[in-house]
Scaffold this active site. Structure first.
Site, mmCIF file in Angstrom:
data_model
loop_
_atom_site.group_PDB
_atom_site.id
_atom_site.type_symbol
_atom_site.label_atom_id
_atom_site.label_comp_id
_atom_site.label_asym_id
_atom_site.label_seq_id
_atom_site.Cartn_x
_atom_site.Cartn_y
_atom_site.Cartn_z
ATOM 1 N N ARG A 25 0.841 -1.208 0.000
ATOM 2 C CA ARG A 25 0.000 0.000 0.000
ATOM 3 C C ARG A 25 0.880 1.265 0.000
ATOM 4 O O ARG A 25 1.008 1.934 -1.014
ATOM 5 C CB ARG A 25 -0.939 -0.004 1.224
ATOM 6 C CG ARG A 25 -2.149 0.897 1.082
ATOM 7 C CD ARG A 25 -1.883 2.378 1.316
ATOM 8 N NE ARG A 25 -1.390 2.661 2.671
ATOM 9 C CZ ARG A 25 -0.948 3.843 3.040
ATOM 10 N NH1 ARG A 25 -0.903 4.850 2.183
ATOM 11 N NH2 ARG A 25 -0.500 4.044 4.277
ATOM 12 N N ASP A 26 1.542 1.553 1.105
ATOM 13 C CA ASP A 26 2.278 2.818 1.204
ATOM 14 C C ASP A 26 3.512 2.824 0.301
ATOM 15 O O ASP A 26 3.991 3.878 -0.095
ATOM 16 C CB ASP A 26 2.697 3.080 2.665
ATOM 17 C CG ASP A 26 2.991 4.549 2.927
ATOM 18 O OD1 ASP A 26 2.654 5.387 2.063
ATOM 19 O OD2 ASP A 26 3.570 4.861 3.981
ATOM 20 N N HIS A 219 9.041 7.260 8.672
ATOM 21 C CA HIS A 219 9.745 7.337 7.392
ATOM 22 C C HIS A 219 11.215 7.614 7.680
ATOM 23 O O HIS A 219 11.562 8.198 8.697
ATOM 24 C CB HIS A 219 9.135 8.434 6.518
ATOM 25 C CG HIS A 219 7.867 7.993 5.849
ATOM 26 N ND1 HIS A 219 7.648 8.087 4.505
ATOM 27 C CD2 HIS A 219 6.754 7.415 6.359
ATOM 28 C CE1 HIS A 219 6.455 7.606 4.199
ATOM 29 N NE2 HIS A 219 5.880 7.195 5.316
ATOM 30 N N CYS A 250 9.091 9.724 -1.900
ATOM 31 C CA CYS A 250 8.985 10.397 -3.193
ATOM 32 C C CYS A 250 9.874 9.735 -4.241
ATOM 33 O O CYS A 250 11.085 9.757 -4.117
ATOM 34 C CB CYS A 250 9.378 11.857 -3.046
ATOM 35 S SG CYS A 250 9.310 12.726 -4.615
ATOM 36 N N ASN A 259 9.472 4.817 3.545
ATOM 37 C CA ASN A 259 9.196 4.149 4.806
ATOM 38 C C ASN A 259 10.468 3.506 5.347
ATOM 39 O O ASN A 259 11.401 3.228 4.598
ATOM 40 C CB ASN A 259 8.171 3.029 4.581
ATOM 41 C CG ASN A 259 6.776 3.555 4.340
ATOM 42 O OD1 ASN A 259 6.004 3.749 5.264
ATOM 43 N ND2 ASN A 259 6.456 3.803 3.082
#
Lengths: 321, 321
Positions: A25-26, A219, A250, A259
């Site tokens: 997901r992330d 992060h 990014c 992350n």
């Protein structure tokens, strides 16, 4: 407070550190290259056999907002679910919640930023509007028997507003809990937290919340991700988000980290004697497939350098000295 | 032991953390591209105005072994020395020591590995031979009025032998001190240390050594560099090597990290309230010149992401919500 991690005395044993894998997901949500549904499913199926108890497997956001995850239904419906693994879906609103429940997500994760400015930038509404909208989602999820988690984004700092007042974060945690939301995530959305701040906020939150209900989401934007994990662990936190390969952040800033990296975190825990239940060699094999899948290098370091405990053959010339 | 760093109680103040900048030596030594002498001097002159009290400015190793640093004499003779800055030279043998003293190095740094295998691989001799050779160097340096430091390389692990016995490290520290060497560096040469191990070994070494004499040298190979710094600091260590941009390590492994990154460390200290005396904006400006100087991206993250405390302008669309 006694230091349980850095102490020079041997501790009998450390408590288990629970890792929730969030790469599907992330990690994938900001990838510019489309990852085929079958590849997403294969990745999640691989992760499901590594020993995780929680995997954030997708989101049910507008396909226009996050096209990379527009196949959430297919992913949730087709993955091979392992017993004992909770498959989590991020949902932004009631429509997303309905989609996630139809696709049999085990847990819904809601998000609001502690920062008004960040919430307006990210969710296009005020924090008050976000909270009000949560009510319907919570009722619907509880009726369907799904678990609930809610994230406090920018809990440690906002890229627009700077440092966030701790009382504001505590207030949001209380509001979430009063709504009937069991799990709470404190997210350092843009990597602004430092270990001292983390230790303090985690200790405050755990005065009212059991550790089993709290997740920390860091992060590694400025290289502090794992130091923040240790600070949170030392303050009593036991659940952490992490992404295979350190995906996320990014993709347009080469070398910038996303992350915290799951395999780097598990390697740290293995070395320090903190149990995670996760099979590091299996995880490394999965991580080493990411550059081919995504078309670029990923930030994780242990997949490149090997584990701390891996030794190398002695060069021939050394034997002759 | 009480935690002074992660404590939820506010400490009145933290002790200063001293950073020894090592990019001009440990960073540049493995760069495949030749850095002009004038550029090395400009880099060191820039670093000299950032607030460092110690800079490892070069080495006097055989130019065949390390061609990248073959201009050590010219560098040491032509840099603009700032009052209060100690300019250190790495020396492998008596010949190197003579060269360093002629070039007016303030301090000589000797190196031996705790691991026999690594010492044979790196220095092409046994540890016993290394130690025996130190005697002449120490006598010569003390006669010349130079400071002395000696490094225990692979103090936390050897890529060939694995974990190193702590008693062996302690024995080498004792041997160094008995020779009259004042400063001691414990080096995690290939990034194998973990915070728990660091806390334990540092605490043991500081039972016999004043903190002012001990330097920790960490690599960020597996992402644990800054966590190891905090563990060492919490155990009483106050001096740390770090390299601008996180230079060092292996240039042939893209994305693999070298030394801990100076500006990332100073950013961490600034955020936590640990004084360093170093001007972070100046340091970031220097770091941002490295990719052009070296022809490749460097691992440091704060130079890319900005400091934790840097805030961004609010997008226009947010103001309209």
């Amino acid at each position: 407070m006694n230091s349980t991690i850095f102490s020079t005395r041997e501790a009998a044993s450390f408590d288990q550190l629970i890792v929730q894998e969030v790469a599907p997901r992330d990690g994938l949500q900001i990838e510019p290259t489309w990852v085929e549904t079958a590849d997403k499913i294969a990745l999640i199926n691989g992760l499901s056999t590594c020993g995780f108890t929680r995997i954030e497997a997708g989101s049910f956001v507008s396909p226009k907002a996050i096209p990379a995850l527009r196949d959430g239904e297919a992913v949730f419906q087709q993955i091979e679910r392992q017993a004992g693994v909770i498959y989590v879906a991020l949902v932004p609103n009631l429509k997303g919640a309905e989609r996630a429940l139809s696709a049999r997500a085990d847990e819904l994760n809601l998000v609001m930023s502690a920062s008004q400015t960040h919430n307006r930038a990210n969710m296009r509404m005020s924090c008050e509007s976000s909270l009000a909208a949560f009510d319907d989602i919570v009722r619907r999820a509880l009726a369907a028997g799904a678990r609930l988690n809610a994230t406090v984004a920018t809990a440690f700092g906002c890229p627009f507003e700077g440092r966030i007042d701790e009382d504001r974060v505590i207030g949001i945690v209380d509001a979430y809990r009063e709504m009937g939301i069991e799990g709470i995530t404190l997210a350092d959305t843009t990597g602004m937290a430092n270990p001292r701040q983390v230790a303090r906020l985690v200790a405050r939150v755990l005065e009212a919340l059991p550790a089993a209900a709290l997740t920390l989401h860091f992060h590694n934007t400025r290289g502090l991700g794992l130091a923040n994990v240790l600070a949170a662990y030392e303050s009593g936190a036991r659940r952490f988000d992490a992404a295979l390969g350190g995906l996320g952040g990014c993709p347009f800033a080469p070398g910038a980290s996303g992350n915290i990296c799951t395999e780097d975190l598990v390697n740290l825990c293995d070395e320090m004697g903190i149990p995670t239940g996760i099979d590091l060699p299996k995880l490394l094999a999965l991580s080493r497939g990411l550059p081919a899948l995504l078309g670029h290098d990923v930030p994780g370091q242990v997949a490149k350098a090997g584990r701390n405990c891996d030794v190398h053959p002695v060069p021939d010339y050394v034997r002759q000295i």
